[in-house]
Structure formats: C-alpha cells, structure tokens
Scaffold this motif. Sequence first.
Motif, PDB file in Angstrom:
ATOM      1  N   LEU A 218       0.660  -1.594   0.121  1.00 50.74           N
ATOM      2  CA  LEU A 218      -0.258  -0.073   0.253  1.00 50.74           C
ATOM      3  C   LEU A 218       0.991   1.483   0.262  1.00 50.74           C
ATOM      4  O   LEU A 218       0.603   2.050  -0.766  1.00 50.74           O
ATOM      5  N   VAL A 219       1.692   1.152   0.845  1.00 51.36           N
ATOM      6  CA  VAL A 219       2.944   2.475   0.700  1.00 51.36           C
ATOM      7  C   VAL A 219       3.325   2.808  -0.287  1.00 51.36           C
ATOM      8  O   VAL A 219       3.828   3.554  -0.805  1.00 51.36           O
ATOM      9  N   THR A 220       3.901   1.920  -0.877  1.00 54.24           N
ATOM     10  CA  THR A 220       4.932   1.942  -2.621  1.00 54.24           C
ATOM     11  C   THR A 220       3.744   1.831  -2.612  1.00 54.24           C
ATOM     12  O   THR A 220       4.897   2.355  -4.412  1.00 54.24           O
ATOM     13  N   ALA A 221       2.732   1.513  -3.935  1.00 55.77           N
ATOM     14  CA  ALA A 221       2.034   1.955  -4.440  1.00 55.77           C
ATOM     15  C   ALA A 221       1.242   3.085  -4.405  1.00 55.77           C
ATOM     16  O   ALA A 221       1.278   3.807  -5.327  1.00 55.77           O
ATOM     17  N   PHE A 222       1.265   3.552  -2.803  1.00 58.39           N
ATOM     18  CA  PHE A 222       0.970   5.313  -2.950  1.00 58.39           C
ATOM     19  C   PHE A 222       2.142   6.026  -3.165  1.00 58.39           C
ATOM     20  O   PHE A 222       1.510   6.987  -4.508  1.00 58.39           O
ATOM     21  N   LEU A 223       3.291   5.395  -3.065  1.00 64.42           N
ATOM     22  CA  LEU A 223       4.393   7.077  -3.555  1.00 64.42           C
ATOM     23  C   LEU A 223       4.429   6.108  -4.733  1.00 64.42           C
ATOM     24  O   LEU A 223       4.659   7.614  -5.369  1.00 64.42           O
ATOM     25  N   ALA A 224       4.185   5.444  -5.089  1.00 65.27           N
ATOM     26  CA  ALA A 224       4.561   5.651  -7.058  1.00 65.27           C
ATOM     27  C   ALA A 224       3.799   6.160  -8.098  1.00 65.27           C
ATOM     28  O   ALA A 224       3.936   6.736  -8.417  1.00 65.27           O
ATOM     29  N   ALA A 225       2.342   5.520  -7.125  1.00 67.41           N
ATOM     30  CA  ALA A 225       1.030   6.681  -7.619  1.00 67.41           C
ATOM     31  C   ALA A 225       1.452   8.352  -7.561  1.00 67.41           C
ATOM     32  O   ALA A 225       1.027   8.364  -8.698  1.00 67.41           O
TER      33      ALA A 225
ATOM     34  N   GLY B  86      -3.919   2.030  -2.779  1.00 66.12           N
ATOM     35  CA  GLY B  86      -2.699   3.215  -2.686  1.00 66.12           C
ATOM     36  C   GLY B  86      -2.982   4.108  -4.038  1.00 66.12           C
ATOM     37  O   GLY B  86      -2.290   4.566  -4.248  1.00 66.12           O
ATOM     38  N   LEU B  87      -3.345   3.386  -5.501  1.00 71.71           N
ATOM     39  CA  LEU B  87      -3.658   4.327  -6.397  1.00 71.71           C
ATOM     40  C   LEU B  87      -5.140   5.676  -5.644  1.00 71.71           C
ATOM     41  O   LEU B  87      -4.652   6.370  -6.395  1.00 71.71           O
ATOM     42  N   LEU B  88      -5.681   5.147  -5.136  1.00 71.67           N
ATOM     43  CA  LEU B  88      -6.685   5.923  -5.069  1.00 71.67           C
ATOM     44  C   LEU B  88      -6.566   6.838  -4.029  1.00 71.67           C
ATOM     45  O   LEU B  88      -6.866   8.029  -3.847  1.00 71.67           O
ATOM     46  N   LEU B  89      -5.622   6.468  -3.352  1.00 73.93           N
ATOM     47  CA  LEU B  89      -5.176   7.888  -1.736  1.00 73.93           C
ATOM     48  C   LEU B  89      -4.375   8.441  -2.583  1.00 73.93           C
ATOM     49  O   LEU B  89      -4.440   9.797  -2.564  1.00 73.93           O
ATOM     50  N   ALA B  90      -3.199   8.170  -3.912  1.00 71.75           N
ATOM     51  CA  ALA B  90      -3.016   8.953  -4.091  1.00 71.75           C
ATOM     52  C   ALA B  90      -3.914  10.280  -5.130  1.00 71.75           C
ATOM     53  O   ALA B  90      -3.147  11.075  -5.244  1.00 71.75           O
ATOM     54  N   VAL B  91      -4.718   9.328  -5.312  1.00 75.92           N
ATOM     55  CA  VAL B  91      -5.340  10.240  -7.018  1.00 75.92           C
ATOM     56  C   VAL B  91      -5.846  11.072  -5.462  1.00 75.92           C
ATOM     57  O   VAL B  91      -6.286  12.393  -5.678  1.00 75.92           O
TER      58      VAL B  91
ATOM     59  N   ALA C  65      -5.100  12.033  -2.719  1.00 78.13           N
ATOM     60  CA  ALA C  65      -4.028  13.074  -2.049  1.00 78.13           C
ATOM     61  C   ALA C  65      -3.032  14.353  -2.383  1.00 78.13           C
ATOM     62  O   ALA C  65      -2.880  15.797  -3.226  1.00 78.13           O
ATOM     63  N   VAL C  66      -3.485  13.648  -4.310  1.00 78.97           N
ATOM     64  CA  VAL C  66      -2.739  14.687  -4.818  1.00 78.97           C
ATOM     65  C   VAL C  66      -3.946  14.631  -6.008  1.00 78.97           C
ATOM     66  O   VAL C  66      -4.165  13.939  -6.935  1.00 78.97           O
ATOM     67  N   GLY C  67      -4.395  16.142  -6.281  1.00 81.50           N
ATOM     68  CA  GLY C  67      -5.207  16.177  -6.940  1.00 81.50           C
ATOM     69  C   GLY C  67      -5.376  16.707  -8.778  1.00 81.50           C
ATOM     70  O   GLY C  67      -6.304  16.486  -8.973  1.00 81.50           O
ATOM     71  N   GLU C  68      -4.840  16.942  -8.947  1.00 81.64           N
ATOM     72  CA  GLU C  68      -4.097  17.508 -10.332  1.00 81.64           C
ATOM     73  C   GLU C  68      -3.216  16.629 -10.602  1.00 81.64           C
ATOM     74  O   GLU C  68      -1.647  16.645 -10.153  1.00 81.64           O
ATOM     75  N   GLY C  69      -2.972  15.866 -11.979  1.00 85.07           N
ATOM     76  CA  GLY C  69      -1.966  15.027 -12.436  1.00 85.07           C
ATOM     77  C   GLY C  69      -3.307  14.155 -13.447  1.00 85.07           C
ATOM     78  O   GLY C  69      -4.308  13.882 -13.159  1.00 85.07           O
ATOM     79  N   ARG C  70      -2.585  13.453 -14.558  1.00 87.23           N
ATOM     80  CA  ARG C  70      -3.107  12.346 -15.668  1.00 87.23           C
ATOM     81  C   ARG C  70      -3.098  11.532 -14.541  1.00 87.23           C
ATOM     82  O   ARG C  70      -1.751  11.439 -13.373  1.00 87.23           O
ATOM     83  N   TRP C  71      -4.061  10.337 -15.105  1.00 84.79           N
ATOM     84  CA  TRP C  71      -4.853   9.341 -13.915  1.00 84.79           C
ATOM     85  C   TRP C  71      -3.020   7.866 -14.666  1.00 84.79           C
ATOM     86  O   TRP C  71      -3.554   6.798 -13.618  1.00 84.79           O
ATOM     87  N   TRP C  72      -3.444   7.967 -16.073  1.00 79.86           N
ATOM     88  CA  TRP C  72      -2.090   6.251 -16.220  1.00 79.86           C
ATOM     89  C   TRP C  72      -1.174   6.263 -16.114  1.00 79.86           C
ATOM     90  O   TRP C  72      -0.930   4.979 -16.194  1.00 79.86           O
ATOM     91  N   PRO C  73      -0.297   7.536 -15.841  1.00 80.49           N
ATOM     92  CA  PRO C  73       1.069   7.372 -15.178  1.00 80.49           C
ATOM     93  C   PRO C  73       0.575   6.645 -13.734  1.00 80.49           C
ATOM     94  O   PRO C  73       1.635   5.591 -13.046  1.00 80.49           O
ATOM     95  N   SER C  74      -0.322   7.096 -12.943  1.00 85.21           N
ATOM     96  CA  SER C  74      -0.409   6.957 -11.256  1.00 85.21           C
ATOM     97  C   SER C  74      -0.957   5.091 -11.844  1.00 85.21           C
ATOM     98  O   SER C  74       0.139   4.365 -10.910  1.00 85.21           O
ATOM     99  N   ALA C  75      -1.529   5.153 -12.786  1.00 85.97           N
ATOM    100  CA  ALA C  75      -2.693   3.755 -12.707  1.00 85.97           C
ATOM    101  C   ALA C  75      -0.921   2.945 -13.457  1.00 85.97           C
ATOM    102  O   ALA C  75      -1.024   1.269 -12.570  1.00 85.97           O
ATOM    103  N   LEU C  76      -0.726   3.072 -14.244  1.00 90.82           N
ATOM    104  CA  LEU C  76       1.142   2.548 -14.502  1.00 90.82           C
ATOM    105  C   LEU C  76       2.270   2.243 -13.405  1.00 90.82           C
ATOM    106  O   LEU C  76       2.578   0.713 -13.212  1.00 90.82           O
TER     107      LEU C  76
END
Length: 956
Positions: free
Chosen positions: A32-39, A398-403, A405-416
């Motif tokens: 979870l933590v690693t996916a959050f940081l990566a996303a 983790g992806l959901l929390l990243a989205v 936490a960081v409101g602006e940005g493309r979603w597909w790089p975070s999803a990848l």
Amino acid sequence: MSDGKRAASAPWIRTRLRTAPGAAVALAVLVLVTAFLAAAFPRAVDAYETKGLRHDIRRADAGRSAVEVSRPQPGLELPREQREAGVRTPELKRIGGALGRALPEPLRADMPSVAYGLRTMKPVLATEPWLPRPDTVPPQLSYSAQTGLKKHARLVSGAWPATPAEVTSASRAVQGTVTEETAAALNMKVGSTLELPTAVGGPLTVTITGILAPRDPGGSYWSADPLVRTPSLVPDPASPFPQNYWTGTVLLAEDAGPALLATATEPSLFWRFPPDPSALTGPDGMRLTAVVNSLEGGPGLLKVRAIAGDTAAVLTGLGHIVRDNARMRDAISPVIAVAALGIGSVAAVVLVMTGALIAARRKAELALMRSRGGSLRGIGGRLLAETSVTVLPASALGLLLAVLAVGEGRWWPSALAAAGVGLLVCIALPLRTTLQHIRPTLHGAREDMVSAKPSRRRTVAELTLLVLAVGAVTALRRRGTSGGGTDLLVSGAPVLVALIAALVLVRLYPLPLRLAARPMARLRGAIGFLSLARAGRSSAGGALPLLALLLALATAAFGGSVIAGIGDARDDAALTAVGADARVSGKSERATLPDELVRTVRDLDGVRSAAPLRIEFGVTMPETAAGGGAAGSGPDDSGRDTGPGADTGGGEAAGARATTMVGVDPASYTRLARTTGLPDFPSGLLKATGPSAPLPEGAKSVPERVLPVIASPAVAARLGKEQHAVDTLSGNFKVQVVGTVERVASLASTNFLIVNSASLEERAPTTLLLTGAPDPGKLRAAADGNGEEFVVQLRSEERARYVNTPMQAGAERIYLAAVAAGAGYALLAVLLSLLQTAPERKTLLARLRTMGLTTGQGRRLLAFEATPQALLAAGGGLLTGWATIVLLSPGIDLVPLALAGVAGSDTSPVTLRADLWSLALPAAGVVGLAAAVAGVQAWWASRRGSITELRAGDSR
C-alpha cells in the motif's frame, strides 16, 4: 464416507490468511505504501508543472501574455460608409466572437477580460497651454475607443462618455474620459478639451466628461497597455539634450471610433484576448507553444485572416512565457529523475527482500509439499493466488489514496506505477519461493560467508553486472551530465554506483571477518568470537540487503545535498545583494549618509558592527590600462549597485573603460568580511601612511598622490603593478595595485578597486553595512528621521524574496519526500535483514542461556553481531553518496531550483556540493537502528523461557 461423498477440503487462501494474518497484513501495508508513493510521484510532477505553467502565465505582464489580433484601418479605396461600418461596435463584436471561438486548443481566452476597439498608433502632439511641460516639451497623447469601459471601471466624477448622435468620419466633436492618475499628472478635469488635427476640415475636439478609477488595475484591460491606466514621463529621443515629456491615453466613447478615421494618427483595429490558464495542465506546454507559433506565422494565422481580414497580424509574448517555463522544467527534470529512479530502485529491492523473507519463513512448509508430490506449477499458482488476494487490493487502495492526496495530474501514469508495484510483488514472491524448490533438498549444512565459495554462475553474473555498471559510469564520466533533458544514464547514477559498491563490498566483507576471527579465538571470553562467527553467517542473497541500504543512503544523501544546496545558494544570493545583515544607503548613487545617521544606526540594539563604505560607480580607467587586458575584463560596471540592482550588464568594451571604486575603513571592513564569510581582506596593505596619509579637513587631493588599492583579479590584470592616474568624485590621484580579492561586499561586479576612505578627499559614506539583528522598525525609523530618503535593506527580507514558485516548491517537496522515503526504506531494509535471521538468533540465545549466558552477555552478543554489517552498510552508503554527488555535480545547476524567477538575483551557476549532514545522518541512523533492534530482540528473548523457545523447533 458412507454416502459416497468426498470430504470437503478447506480453501487454501482462506486457510493461509487465517493461519498467518500478521504476515499478510504487513505485506499489504508495505505494498500500500509503495503503491501510494509510486502513484503519487507522477501526479505530483504533473501537479507542480501544471501550477508552474499557470503561475507563470498569470504573473506575466498582461502585455506579454495576451494574444492580440490587430489590423490597419479599412482602406481608403473603400466607400466612407463601409469604412465607418468596419470600425463600429457590432462589426468588431462579430469578429471578436468568431476569433474567440477559433482559438485552437489548449489556448482559451478569458472572455470577461476581452477588449476590442480602435486606437491610434501615432501619438498626437497636444498643444493645449494648460497641459504640463516638464522640459518645455508638450505631451503626446494616444486615443482609444474600446469596449467594456463601464464594466472595468467606476466613475469617480463627471459622466460616462457617450455618443448622442451617430459618429462618422465627418464628426468634429466626441466625448472621452481619463483615469485618475492621468488626470492628476496632466492637469485634466471634467470639461477639459483636446484637439486633434484632421485631414479635411477643422480639428476633432475631444471633451473630457468624466474621471475613472479602474476596478482591477492589474487586470489585462488596464495592464496590457499601461498608458491606458497610468501616464509616463519619457525622454525625447529626437532631442540632443536630456528632455522629457508626458505621454498618456484618452479613452473615447465606445462608438466614437469612426471619428478617428479622419485623423492622421494611423488608427488601427485590435482584438485583445487574455489567456485563461485555469484549464491548462503541465503537459499542455508543448501543444500551447505549437499553437502560438501557428497563430503567429502558420495555419492558425491563415484562419485568423479569414475572419479578421487579410492584413490581420497576431502579436503575443505567450510563446516566450511558455518556453521559459519549459526551460525551467527541463532544468529541474533531471534532478527529479535522480530521486525517482533511486527511490524506485530501493522500493523494488525492498519488495524483493520481503519476498525473500517470506520464502525463508515458509521454506520448510513448501519443501514438505514438494516432497509429497506437489508440482512447481501447483505451488506457484497457490502462492500467486494467495499473494494476489492481499497485494492487488492494496495496490488499488494506494492508487486511490494517491489520487485523493494529489488532486491534479494524469491518472494513467499513476495507474501504471501502482500496477507495476502489484505486478512485481505478485511475480517476485511466487517466483522467488518456487525457484528454491526446483530440486528437493535435504537438510544441509549452514551457509557461511567466510568459508563458503559462491557458485560459478553467481560469479559470472556478478562480474557481468559489475563490468556493465563500471562501463556505464565510465561513459557517464567521459560524456558529462550537462546535455540537458532527462537521461536515464544520468538518473541511474546512484543505482550504478550502489550496484558496484554492493558487489565489491560483499566480496570483500569476509576478509576482515576472517582476519578478526583469529585473534578473537585466542581471547578468554566467547562473546567476541561468537559475534564474529554469527556475523559471517548469511543467506546466499546477502548482496540484496546491502544493495537496498546503499541505494537508500545514496539517494537520501543526494536529496539532502540538493536541499542544502538550494538553501546555501539563496543565502549566498541574499548576502551578495545586501552585503551584510542590513544595509542603509541613499536612493541615488551619489547620495551620502550624514554622520548623525551613521552614529544613530551604529548605536541601535542588535547591531554588532557597522562598516561605512563610499561606493562610486563608473570610474573611468586610464586608456593604457583599459586597452591592455580585454581578456581579463569582467561584466560591465555601469554604475548599478547590487542592492537596487546587480551590476551585470555590458560588454567587454564598457567593462574595460569603467570600474567601481569602493572606499572602506580597513578595520571595520575586515570585521565585516570575517563575519559574512567573504575572502580574507588584507587590510594592512591599505594603511593610510606616507603619501596616502589622510588629508586635512578641506584640503584638496593632488594628482601626484599615490594610493594603494586592492583590486579584483580582472582589474589587477589590466592595471598591472604600474601607477595610473584616475579622476573620481572623491578626488584626483594615482592608484597602484598592492593586492587582489575575489569579491567585495554589496557588489556582484568583477570590476572594482578598494581604497582606504581616509585617504580620499571626499570621505562621506554612501552605504552603511551592518551585522547583527537590528529591529527593522527601529532601523527604518532611524533612517527616516534625518529628513532625507534612505533605503534600508535587510538580508532576511532579501532571502524571503526567493519564495518558491509552484514548480520550485513542488520539486523541493518531492526531494523532501525522497529523503524521507529513502530513510524509511533504509530502516525497513535493516529490519528485514535482521528479521530474516531472527528465529536463529532467538534459538541461539536460548541454547546459550542453558550454558550460563547472562542477559547482558546476550545483548552484547547480538549488538556485536549486527555491528559489522551495519558498519559495512554505513561506510558503503557514505562512499556511494559521495561518489554519486561527485559524478553528477558537474552537470547539475541548482539555479532553476533556488533562484529562478527572482528579478535581480545572482544567476551564476550553483553547483551541487556534498552536504556532510546529509551523508552522515542516514548512515548513523542505520548503525543506531541495527544496535537498537539487536538490543530489543535480546530483551524480548530474555523474557521468554529457554524451554518455551527451544520447544518451537530446531531452527537453524
């Protein structure tokens, strides 16, 4: 069974999760933590690039950022009615609406601020006698009939300009208005009249019917052409003498444009579209540049001309703004990529270490399944399903929390990125576990790094990786790092250096253990020998924990050095601009400070020392010296101070002809230089003795006097050791260079002479530099209490000017997160490496306690066992971090991160330097954590009885 039905077997996944819920939860939290940081990383980059682009467009001058379509007045060959209809509001509105709809994506106009109308391109000489004439030159006025006046202004006095009857080119009377600032500067009031000459008939009379105040003075409507809001006093370029005249703009009624067609003012139609950056994103920068280029001279211009006319032109500085933003982004991206690739590699290694720990804990279980006929495919499939149940939901969360936490940005790089984390764990764990059971193995002997020999395959693999890493680092060193843009070879420097260090250190690690074990074996106590023996035991993958630690420490050290370098660069720039902690000077270059002011300021609370300086700009160099050393000449010393503005301009010719003379009191200036970190000042060389002795009060300096001077290297190279006559406002004398210094307080110029102010004819200081922490209010009150206007500058306020732009702030936050994440993953790597052998250590302590080992000896045993590996990781981390900084520093300039966007700041390159605290603190943390974990484990083991621990099985 009697009923013929088979007994139902318990589901594997549910059984495993119920059997070991702690391990499943721990793995899920780590993922979870690693996916959050990566996303969050790509979204954070997109966010600061987006905010930076919007910030740059909003903060830019409205005249630069607006897209303006202009067209000359309708041709004289057209009928009068057609020419007049072409400049009336309905036609202008129709064309403006079509142009606004035709703007290509992603360029969008701020429609409420759009303005269009008819304006004069050639100013008109206003000969009315009541207008001000500063140097007997009458003012020159422009006239504009544009839409939206009532919406963007409020009426202060009088009435709004109107058109009681239809205005035509034959009209000779119209109404107009001016702003409060224009009225005050040009003595205008309600009822004032102005006359414009026309081509045929009498003059056009403009009656001022009202005085306006802008609703938003900084908005595009009033700032795109500043003269619309505020008049300006400008020099007359045609006059051989320095003469100034007023220039301003009179706003006519909205439908009064046709009257200007009869004048010789070259009227022009315009449509001004301020950009709306609210919908722009960082990736839109390249598209926006292409769109602007197309509008200025491409297919977009053809579309504009199809709407507004064949003679229409598009003028805008928006492309330059976007390109400047792109240059800053390109300068910051390589630095950010180093942190991203370093932390990403650390996270990947830690995830693989987690899989290795789980595999080691379940080795006996899976070996039993393998011995009872379990296939590798079946075991791997069960492990994959078991892992996916916990890992995939954790990655998605983790992806959901990243989205969120960081409101602006493309979603597909975070999803990848989040999917990559989940995929790595789902593949690495089953693969790492099943590969150990390709062949059923018996319970064998322990693996010992001191005595065991690595296999040939492992040796070949390590040598291959080592050769590739060394080759990449060598190529990087030869090629350099300043090519611009993001380069994976440059960004992967910490990974390459850490890989080399890990492979080398793992191979060298047994040597000191072998050497230390021999004398330890001869000692009477068993703790030292046992600790070294235990330190020599490790799994076959011992390089993995060391690689994770080296990567984490190198990345943290690099990030910490970047952050420290940014702070140091801003401190140095503030010191260069002010010269000390505080500075008092006159508003003009020649203004001197009265003695009473100097005494008052010197006696203020918080002032430690005061150094008076007499600074004289533009001192002409002798012709022989000016022509002698063009190679050594520096920037132009045109008489601009670094307090109000840095001396940065000019070319070699100007720099060779002029320099700056600084008169100092040697004693006080030496204290100032020592306090502020300037180069050592050889004050003894400026002693006012002999021919340079102080002049009596009122005495004149004779040209034959020779004063010793300390010069900058550039000026010293031009003057040499000979005596040269100079003429200054402080007296006429000769100078002889007796020493050099690289810098002088309060000047950024490389052309200066330092003399003893006591030897000058005019000694009154122009600048007072203070050290300490004086109260800003009292300091300004003391400066204002002398009846003259003096400028007070504080180093702290100058430092506060370097407020981060959104792009700089975002990059700094990413680096702070990188340092924190690097430290966290380093600590986690230490914990994982210690947890992998924790059962063995607990069993060892239990056995040794049955043989008489005390609790204190057990703690020392575990602490001594962890010390060699911790010291190896700490020392290797220090070396890796230092090597990474040395490798990358030639191509990294911290100016875009530290000083970009601040007018007047010193923009000389700021190179990256190794920060001692950033190198030492993470390494010390690793050693401290290893000792703390060992102590806690020994304490916990001492609370459990030996029988209880030994009953758990013979863990090896």
